[in-house]
Scaffold this motif. Structure first.
Motif, PDB file in Angstrom:
ATOM      1  N   SER A 125     -12.484   9.238   5.124  1.00 60.69           N
ATOM      2  CA  SER A 125     -11.472   9.695   5.332  1.00 60.69           C
ATOM      3  C   SER A 125     -10.742  11.088   4.853  1.00 60.69           C
ATOM      4  O   SER A 125     -10.116  11.852   5.672  1.00 60.69           O
ATOM      5  CB  SER A 125     -10.169   8.771   4.565  1.00 60.69           C
ATOM      6  N   HIS A 177       0.901  -0.970  -0.011  1.00 60.88           N
ATOM      7  CA  HIS A 177       0.041  -0.037   0.146  1.00 60.88           C
ATOM      8  C   HIS A 177       0.868   1.268   0.059  1.00 60.88           C
ATOM      9  O   HIS A 177       0.787   2.303  -0.750  1.00 60.88           O
ATOM     10  CB  HIS A 177      -0.773   0.006   1.169  1.00 60.88           C
ATOM     11  N   GLN A 178       1.812   1.299   0.799  1.00 58.63           N
ATOM     12  CA  GLN A 178       2.800   2.379   1.045  1.00 58.63           C
ATOM     13  C   GLN A 178       3.576   2.387  -0.536  1.00 58.63           C
ATOM     14  O   GLN A 178       3.632   3.682  -0.945  1.00 58.63           O
ATOM     15  CB  GLN A 178       3.829   2.008   2.041  1.00 58.63           C
ATOM     16  N   SER A 188      -9.781   6.387  -2.001  1.00 61.02           N
ATOM     17  CA  SER A 188      -9.729   6.354  -0.508  1.00 61.02           C
ATOM     18  C   SER A 188      -8.880   5.095  -0.098  1.00 61.02           C
ATOM     19  O   SER A 188      -8.314   4.313  -1.015  1.00 61.02           O
ATOM     20  CB  SER A 188     -11.178   6.067  -0.150  1.00 61.02           C
ATOM     21  N   THR A 189      -8.501   4.957   1.093  1.00 63.61           N
ATOM     22  CA  THR A 189      -7.726   3.782   1.484  1.00 63.61           C
ATOM     23  C   THR A 189      -8.191   2.549   1.227  1.00 63.61           C
ATOM     24  O   THR A 189      -7.647   1.470   0.770  1.00 63.61           O
ATOM     25  CB  THR A 189      -7.697   3.688   3.313  1.00 63.61           C
ATOM     26  N   GLN A 200      -7.041  -1.045  12.738  1.00 59.54           N
ATOM     27  CA  GLN A 200      -6.462  -1.757  11.757  1.00 59.54           C
ATOM     28  C   GLN A 200      -4.914  -2.126  12.301  1.00 59.54           C
ATOM     29  O   GLN A 200      -4.137  -1.515  12.615  1.00 59.54           O
ATOM     30  CB  GLN A 200      -6.071  -0.877  10.263  1.00 59.54           C
ATOM     31  N   SER A 227      -5.132   7.529  11.628  1.00 58.92           N
ATOM     32  CA  SER A 227      -5.294   7.063  10.136  1.00 58.92           C
ATOM     33  C   SER A 227      -4.558   6.304   9.438  1.00 58.92           C
ATOM     34  O   SER A 227      -3.324   6.608   9.778  1.00 58.92           O
ATOM     35  CB  SER A 227      -6.226   8.047   9.215  1.00 58.92           C
ATOM     36  N   THR A 228      -4.971   5.534   8.505  1.00 60.81           N
ATOM     37  CA  THR A 228      -3.600   4.870   7.745  1.00 60.81           C
ATOM     38  C   THR A 228      -2.936   6.052   6.940  1.00 60.81           C
ATOM     39  O   THR A 228      -1.861   5.796   6.780  1.00 60.81           O
ATOM     40  CB  THR A 228      -4.558   4.005   6.720  1.00 60.81           C
ATOM     41  N   GLU A 229      -3.509   7.162   6.586  1.00 55.58           N
ATOM     42  CA  GLU A 229      -2.871   8.330   5.967  1.00 55.58           C
ATOM     43  C   GLU A 229      -1.704   8.655   6.908  1.00 55.58           C
ATOM     44  O   GLU A 229      -0.765   8.907   6.506  1.00 55.58           O
ATOM     45  CB  GLU A 229      -3.658   9.291   5.373  1.00 55.58           C
ATOM     46  N   GLY A 246      -9.349  -1.720   6.066  1.00 56.46           N
ATOM     47  CA  GLY A 246      -9.875  -0.652   5.189  1.00 56.46           C
ATOM     48  C   GLY A 246     -11.128  -1.200   4.255  1.00 56.46           C
ATOM     49  O   GLY A 246     -11.666  -0.018   3.532  1.00 56.46           O
ATOM     50  N   ASN A 249     -16.703   2.179   1.289  1.00 58.60           N
ATOM     51  CA  ASN A 249     -15.449   2.455   0.761  1.00 58.60           C
ATOM     52  C   ASN A 249     -15.855   3.613  -0.488  1.00 58.60           C
ATOM     53  O   ASN A 249     -16.561   3.713  -1.178  1.00 58.60           O
ATOM     54  CB  ASN A 249     -14.716   1.370  -0.027  1.00 58.60           C
ATOM     55  N   ARG A 254      -6.910  -0.646  -1.340  1.00 65.21           N
ATOM     56  CA  ARG A 254      -6.911  -1.770  -1.193  1.00 65.21           C
ATOM     57  C   ARG A 254      -7.364  -2.629  -2.129  1.00 65.21           C
ATOM     58  O   ARG A 254      -6.844  -3.682  -2.290  1.00 65.21           O
ATOM     59  CB  ARG A 254      -7.223  -1.966   0.171  1.00 65.21           C
TER      60      ARG A 254
END
Length: 635
Positions: A425, A155-156, A202-203, A561, A481-483, A230, A420, A207
């Protein structure tokens, strides 16, 4: 030097009569010389011996189903293989990944035990992680596209290298979208997103793109490391069904869409997850590090102190397997692994041992505090903390939020719900940061600051960068958050330095919170570079940092998560107790209460203190009001 000569020099286990045909096959597959070299090069003392095993496999009488596809043999692993100190290197690990006819593979364990380190080793043929021991591939025709993975790291990577590319190009990887990918695109509802850039997704949508790309290549081994994180409910059900069918072999109704049953049946799946509901019955092989014992320093040190154990499932329920992997034996704790609503098990959670009392929490919250000490004019209780009027956000040609009117008042705690891509987010980021986005319209005021988008006050807050936009952090708002995690994943500061920064260097505040999160049981953890921590450990540090700031508004966007059930229960218990300890009807002290804004796709995480809900759909608020009247099935 030719590729043949270079490989001959790096490999001590490959005979020339095996090496030449191998190189020819790899060139036909389009692998560059550097990739070929990496496949057979030793990493320090560790050796990738898959060519030797391939030759031996061709002469053995055993069928492919009777031998592992890939194995780790006494392998010691590290994210920094050049540093052989015990603090960074795992204990010797031996693990066999079998043919899918024997069932799928589960890899379980608490945060910090080294699960993602193992999956990264499997995904890269040991390159960059193998200190010593062996990475052995027995299966024939194993090459760079044999193993695919959907992980936090992938993802990164896609955000770093492909943010400007469209979903179509990421899935096609420079070519055409295959028939298998076309089917998966429809299955995950990605068709409307194909021509949108990755940076606008979005996250959960990112995904899905990663899942389609990984599944469409028909890999021999698919690694899913918290891949369900996510995803909304419908997407999680889709993925679980696809996982089942991949391990079983696709049925005829799927084959007409272009997926070959023979190829599908050959795909093995290694699943890393922290949620029992994500475990299909087809996963029969289980591996996990021994749970920490009482004489060990902490759960976070088990990667250095535990051995990898393997077992065959033999019909055990997923909750039973998780209980064993976490060192949980009592019926009550095993019952915590289900997804029953939090309200129905309120007492056993809020009175759990180890949580601070309401009095202790209140003393900590008010320690050294002065009215309006965060500069947010929070003493004014006649104004909403968040006031959005006609808020509209557009990314490219896509409207992410449209005409949002929303007010958040003191002592309210909100759930932001929706599927989603609904805009959740994006909304959470706007609450935490003020962006210089020319495609933002409307009015947004947070904590009584003057905010009339798209204009901003550049002197208010800390400046940072998200993507290509300059943003300014809003004081008084804590955000996880994931971000926000991805922004700091390579941070070279120590965990303690990050915590002290958020708590304005107040050691009492930091010490107390780290004790609540069990981060002090390992004296070395807080002194490690943040970048060297596991995904779960990083998330715990970020959560502790956000709470250490004692914010007026705490925005938690899918905070669970990557957390195991032990730490999920701990986090949610602490947040619930924080809401209870600071809630007050006294207008003189309500300015010191916290307001929680919580985003999740898991309704079992919705805390009892949450009393308001805003449900987003296609960027619009289709419900705003009391939680008691909220029914997502009707929206």
């Amino acid at each position: 030097m030719s590729t043949f000569a270079a490989v001959s020099c790096t490999s001590t286990v490959v005979s020339r009569h095996v090496l030449r045909p191998f190189l020819k096959r790899r060139r036909q597959l389009g692998d560059p010389p550097s990739t070929i070299l990496d496949s057979v090069r030793s990493t320090r003392k560790g050796t990738t011996t898959w060519l030797h095993q391939q030759s031996r496999a061709s002469t053995t009488a055993r069928s492919a189903e009777d031998q592992p596809l890939v194995s780790l043999r006494n392998a010691r692993l590290s994210y920094r293989p050049e540093d052989t100190s015990e603090a960074h290197v795992s204990q010797p690990i031996s693990l066999d990944i079998w043919h899918p006819s024997r069932g799928g593979h589960l890899l379980l364990g608490r945060n910090g035990t080294g699960k993602s380190l193992i999956t990264q080793t499997l995904a890269t043929n040991g390159t960059g992680t193998l200190v010593d021991g062996e990475y052995v591939v027995t299966a024939p025709q194993w090459h760079s596209r044999t193993v695919t993975h959907v992980t936090f790291r992938s993802h990164q990577d896609v955000l770093q290298t492909s943010a400007h590319l469209t979903s179509y190009k990421v899935i096609a990887e420079g070519g055409q979208v295959s028939k298998a990918a076309q089917f998966l695109i429809v299955r995950f509802g990605l068709y409307p997103l194909l021509h949108r850039e990755i940076s606008t997704l979005s996250t959960g949508e990112i995904r899905k793109v990663l899942l389609v790309r990984a599944l469409a290549t028909r890999p021999r081994l698919l690694i899913l490391d918290n891949a369900f994180d996510g995803l909304d409910v419908a997407s999680r059900e889709n993925l679980l069904d696809l996982v089942r069918q991949t391990l079983r072999g696709f049925k005829q109704d799927i084959l007409v869409q272009g997926i070959d049953a023979k190829n599908a049946a050959r795909t093995q799946i290694c699943l890393v997850t922290q949620r029992p509901e994500e475990v299909a019955d087809e996963f029969t092989n289980v591996a996990f590090l021994d749970p920490p014992h009482t004489d060990r320093v902490s759960p976070e040190t088990s990667a250095q102190g535990g051995d990898l154990r393997t077992m065959v499932r033999n019909g055990q329920r997923a909750t039973q397997i998780f209980a064993q992997s976490l060192g949980t034996t009592s019926p009550l704790e095993e019952g915590d692994l289900d997804d029953s609503p939090w309200d129905s098990r309120k007492d056993e959670y809020w009175n759990a041992p180890g949580l601070p009392t309401l009095t202790e929490m209140s003393i900590w919250w008010n320690h050294g505090r002065k009215d309006d000490d965060d500069g947010t004019s929070s003493t004014n209780t006649t104004l909403p903390l968040v006031d959005a009027q006609g808020l509209r956000i557009q990314k490219g040609s896509t409207v992410v939020l449209q005409e949002l009117d929303w007010k958040v008042w003191p002592s309210q705690h909100w759930l932001v719900a929706g599927g989603n891509g609904a805009g959740k987010s994006t909304l959470s980021r706007l609450l935490a940061y003020c962006e210089t986005d020319s495609d933002t319209e409307g009015y947004l005021r947070v904590l009584h600051g003057k905010r009339n988008l798209p204009q901003i006050d550049i002197d208010d807050g800390q400046q940072t960068v998200v993507g290509s936009q300059f943003v300014h952090r809003r004081p008084g708002v804590g955000w996880v958050s994931t971000e926000s995690h991805l922004q700091r994943v390579h941070d070279q500061r120590t965990a303690r330095e990050i915590l002290l920064e958020e708590a304005s260097s107040d050691s009492y505040i930091v010490q107390t919170v780290t004790e609540w999160f069990n981060l002090t049981h390992d004296p070395k953890l807080l002194e490690q570079h943040f970048a060297d921590l596991s995904q779960g450990q990083q998330k715990l540090v970020l959560l502790a940092a956000a709470i250490s700031s004692r914010p007026r508004i705490l925005v938690l966007d899918e905070p669970c998560q990557g957390l195991d059930i032990v730490h999920r229960r701990l986090l949610l218990g602490l947040v619930e107790r924080l809401c209870q300890a600071t809630d007050t009807n006294d207008t003189d002290t309500s300015s010191r209460s916290i307001t929680l804004i919580y985003i999740t796709h898991h309704m079992e995480e919705v805390l009892p203190s949450i009393n308001q809900v805003v449900h987003l759909k296609d960027g619009q608020a289709v419900y705003q009001g009391s939680r008691k009247l909220y029914n997502p099935d009707l929206l």
